[in-house]
Design an enzyme around this catalytic site. Structure first.
Site, short mmCIF file in Angstrom:
data_model
loop_
_atom_site.label_atom_id
_atom_site.label_comp_id
_atom_site.label_asym_id
_atom_site.label_seq_id
_atom_site.Cartn_x
_atom_site.Cartn_y
_atom_site.Cartn_z
N HIS A 121 13.73 4.05 9.42
CA HIS A 121 14.69 3.97 8.33
C HIS A 121 15.40 2.62 8.41
O HIS A 121 15.52 2.04 9.49
CB HIS A 121 15.70 5.12 8.50
CG HIS A 121 16.65 5.31 7.38
ND1 HIS A 121 17.77 4.50 7.20
CD2 HIS A 121 16.71 6.25 6.39
CE1 HIS A 121 18.44 4.92 6.16
NE2 HIS A 121 17.83 5.98 5.64
N ASP A 198 17.01 8.00 16.70
CA ASP A 198 17.57 8.33 15.39
C ASP A 198 17.18 9.77 15.09
O ASP A 198 16.04 10.05 14.71
CB ASP A 198 17.02 7.37 14.33
CG ASP A 198 17.45 7.72 12.92
OD1 ASP A 198 18.18 8.72 12.74
OD2 ASP A 198 17.03 7.01 11.98
N GLN A 201 16.72 13.31 11.04
CA GLN A 201 15.84 14.38 10.58
C GLN A 201 15.51 15.37 11.70
O GLN A 201 15.22 16.53 11.45
CB GLN A 201 14.53 13.80 10.03
CG GLN A 201 14.71 12.82 8.88
CD GLN A 201 15.32 13.45 7.64
OE1 GLN A 201 15.20 14.65 7.40
NE2 GLN A 201 15.98 12.63 6.82
N LYS A 224 22.93 16.30 7.07
CA LYS A 224 21.53 16.71 7.17
C LYS A 224 21.36 17.90 8.12
O LYS A 224 20.25 18.32 8.43
CB LYS A 224 20.67 15.53 7.63
CG LYS A 224 20.81 14.38 6.63
CD LYS A 224 19.77 13.32 6.76
CE LYS A 224 20.03 12.24 5.70
NZ LYS A 224 18.99 11.25 5.59
N CYS A 362 14.47 4.34 1.84
CA CYS A 362 15.06 3.47 2.87
C CYS A 362 14.04 3.11 3.93
O CYS A 362 14.35 3.08 5.13
CB CYS A 362 16.29 4.13 3.50
SG CYS A 362 17.64 4.38 2.34
#
Length: 405
Positions: A121, A198, A201, A224, A362
């Site tokens: 991302h 990261d 998700q 999220k 993104c």
């Protein structure tokens, strides 16, 4: 722990009562909020609203206890070993910026290397670029295989260059592909690198245990994970967090200030300048506590069933280029209608009340490598239904027929 009941689960989201005609498949962008989250935030604002840490009055003390209890609850949710390892920020983007900025002033120097992957991302690309170019640090990119997975052989070879930092996504926000994070963290640590994941998700798909996974940093956004927007978490091992130069100054992040110099406060306050998103932290903790009461493996199994049905339906529609693999997929499918712009496909689905995202998600470098304008992304959550799958497949079939007529 309660077993997962998809009907009961969906019934806990007021959004679907107010929007019964919509099929919402834009969950990778943001998720809806269960009633327990909305209620927790409303209760704070309606009954206990006050600033934290600095007030002498009882209201402030109550707000402080609620805010710090949220930190404890979130630490327990990811099995952090200490509460001060939970740093509140506005989201994963803010957390990654804090890490990139903070390490450039302590760990990284000219000639050092940072390693990321071609699936990242923008939030895990741009902060490194900004600071790498300014301070002479080299940014290396792990390429992808033909099926758009991180090339593990290339990853191993690039680790031989001894990067100081290795930063990568738990799950691709474009494709839904689940990375072999345990293996990658282990390899990066063996190469002597600090590890950054990261988890924007990943946090909603897997039960994340940061002590077992063992990264130096794991970041994620509340919205999220069924929580509110504007709140996120920077988890770090205590020693790793101590390496970070604060990105923001002021407020409670200091222990002493005079006009010649300032002394920073202890963790977690050193990295939390200014008034925090108190209600957001309380809402996010409510989401975490609510999820703790639901069987995560059953939830994953249900979402996997929806994904399998969706892929089976896609295989019956001619003229599609499917970028995502159904294997090791967290519930995200990126595709294109051959020869058509993804924005046009997304708009035709919108006209049929199917909410998806069309664009580059993104991840412009990824689509540049593929020579594509972007993709249409369908992303599933446990509150979606088999009827949602059928409706979205019918809508996509209609869109293909209109565009290719």
């Amino acid at each position: 722990m309660h077993s997962f009941d998809p009907v009961n689960f969906r019934g806990q989201f007021a959004f679907f009562q107010h929007n019964p005609g919509w099929v919402y498949l834009d969950n990778a962008a943001t998720m809806h909020k269960p009633n327990v989250v909305v209620d927790a935030m409303a209760m704070f604002y309606q009954r206990h609203n006050s600033n934290v840490h600095r007030g002498a009055h009882t209201l402030s003390q109550h707000a402080t206890r609620a805010f710090e209890q949220a930190r404890d609850d979130i630490a327990a949710f990811i099995n952090a070993s200490a509460r001060e390892q939970i740093i509140f920020c506005s989201g994963a983007t803010a957390a990654l910026n804090q890490i990139a900025f903070g390490l450039m002033h302590t760990v990284l120097k000219a000639g050092d290397r940072v390693l990321i992957t071609a699936l990242e991302h923008h939030a895990n690309i741009v902060p490194w670029q900004i600071h790498c170019s300014k301070y002479g640090v080299i940014l290396d990119i792990v390429p992808l295989t033909a099926d758009y997975k991180v090339d593990q052989q290339a990853f191993t070879e690039l680790l031989a260059l001894k990067p100081k930092v290795v930063s990568f996504s738990h799950i691709s926000n474009v494709l839904g592909h689940i990375q072999p994070v345990t293996q990658m963290v282990s390899q990066a640590k063996a190469a002597g690198a600090l590890t950054v994941i990261d988890g924007a998700q990943g946090i909603v798909h897997d039960k994340v245990d940061v002590q077992s996974l063992d990264p130096d940093f794991y970041v994620w956004s509340g919205h999220k994970l069924y929580g509110p927007t504007g709140i996120g978490v920077l988890y770090g091992k205590t020693a790793a967090l101590e390496l970070l130069t604060p990105l923001f100054g002021g407020g409670e992040m200091i222990s002493e200030v005079n006009f010649s110099h300032s002394l920073f406060n202890i963790l977690p306050f050193r990295l939390e300048a200014g008034t925090p998103d108190i209600a957001g932290a309380i809402g996010l903790a409510a989401a975490c506590n609510w999820l703790q009461s639901i069987n995560n493996e059953q939830m994953k199994s249900y979402k996997s069933m929806l994904l399998k049905q969706f892929f089976a339906g896609l295989n019956k529609i001619d003229g599609l280029d499917i970028l995502s693999s159904p294997v090791h997929n967290a519930g995200i499918v990126a595709l294109n209608v051959q020869g058509e712009h993804p924005a046009d496909v997304a708009e035709l689905l919108n006209q049929q009340t199917v909410a998806v995202r069309g664009g580059q998600h993104c991840a412009m470098p990824f689509f540049s490598l593929l020579g594509l304008a972007g993709a249409v992304r369908f992303s599933f959550a446990p509150y979606n239904t088999e009827a949602d799958v059928a409706t979205s497949l019918h809508a996509l079939t209609q869109a293909v027929e209109i565009l290719t007529a």
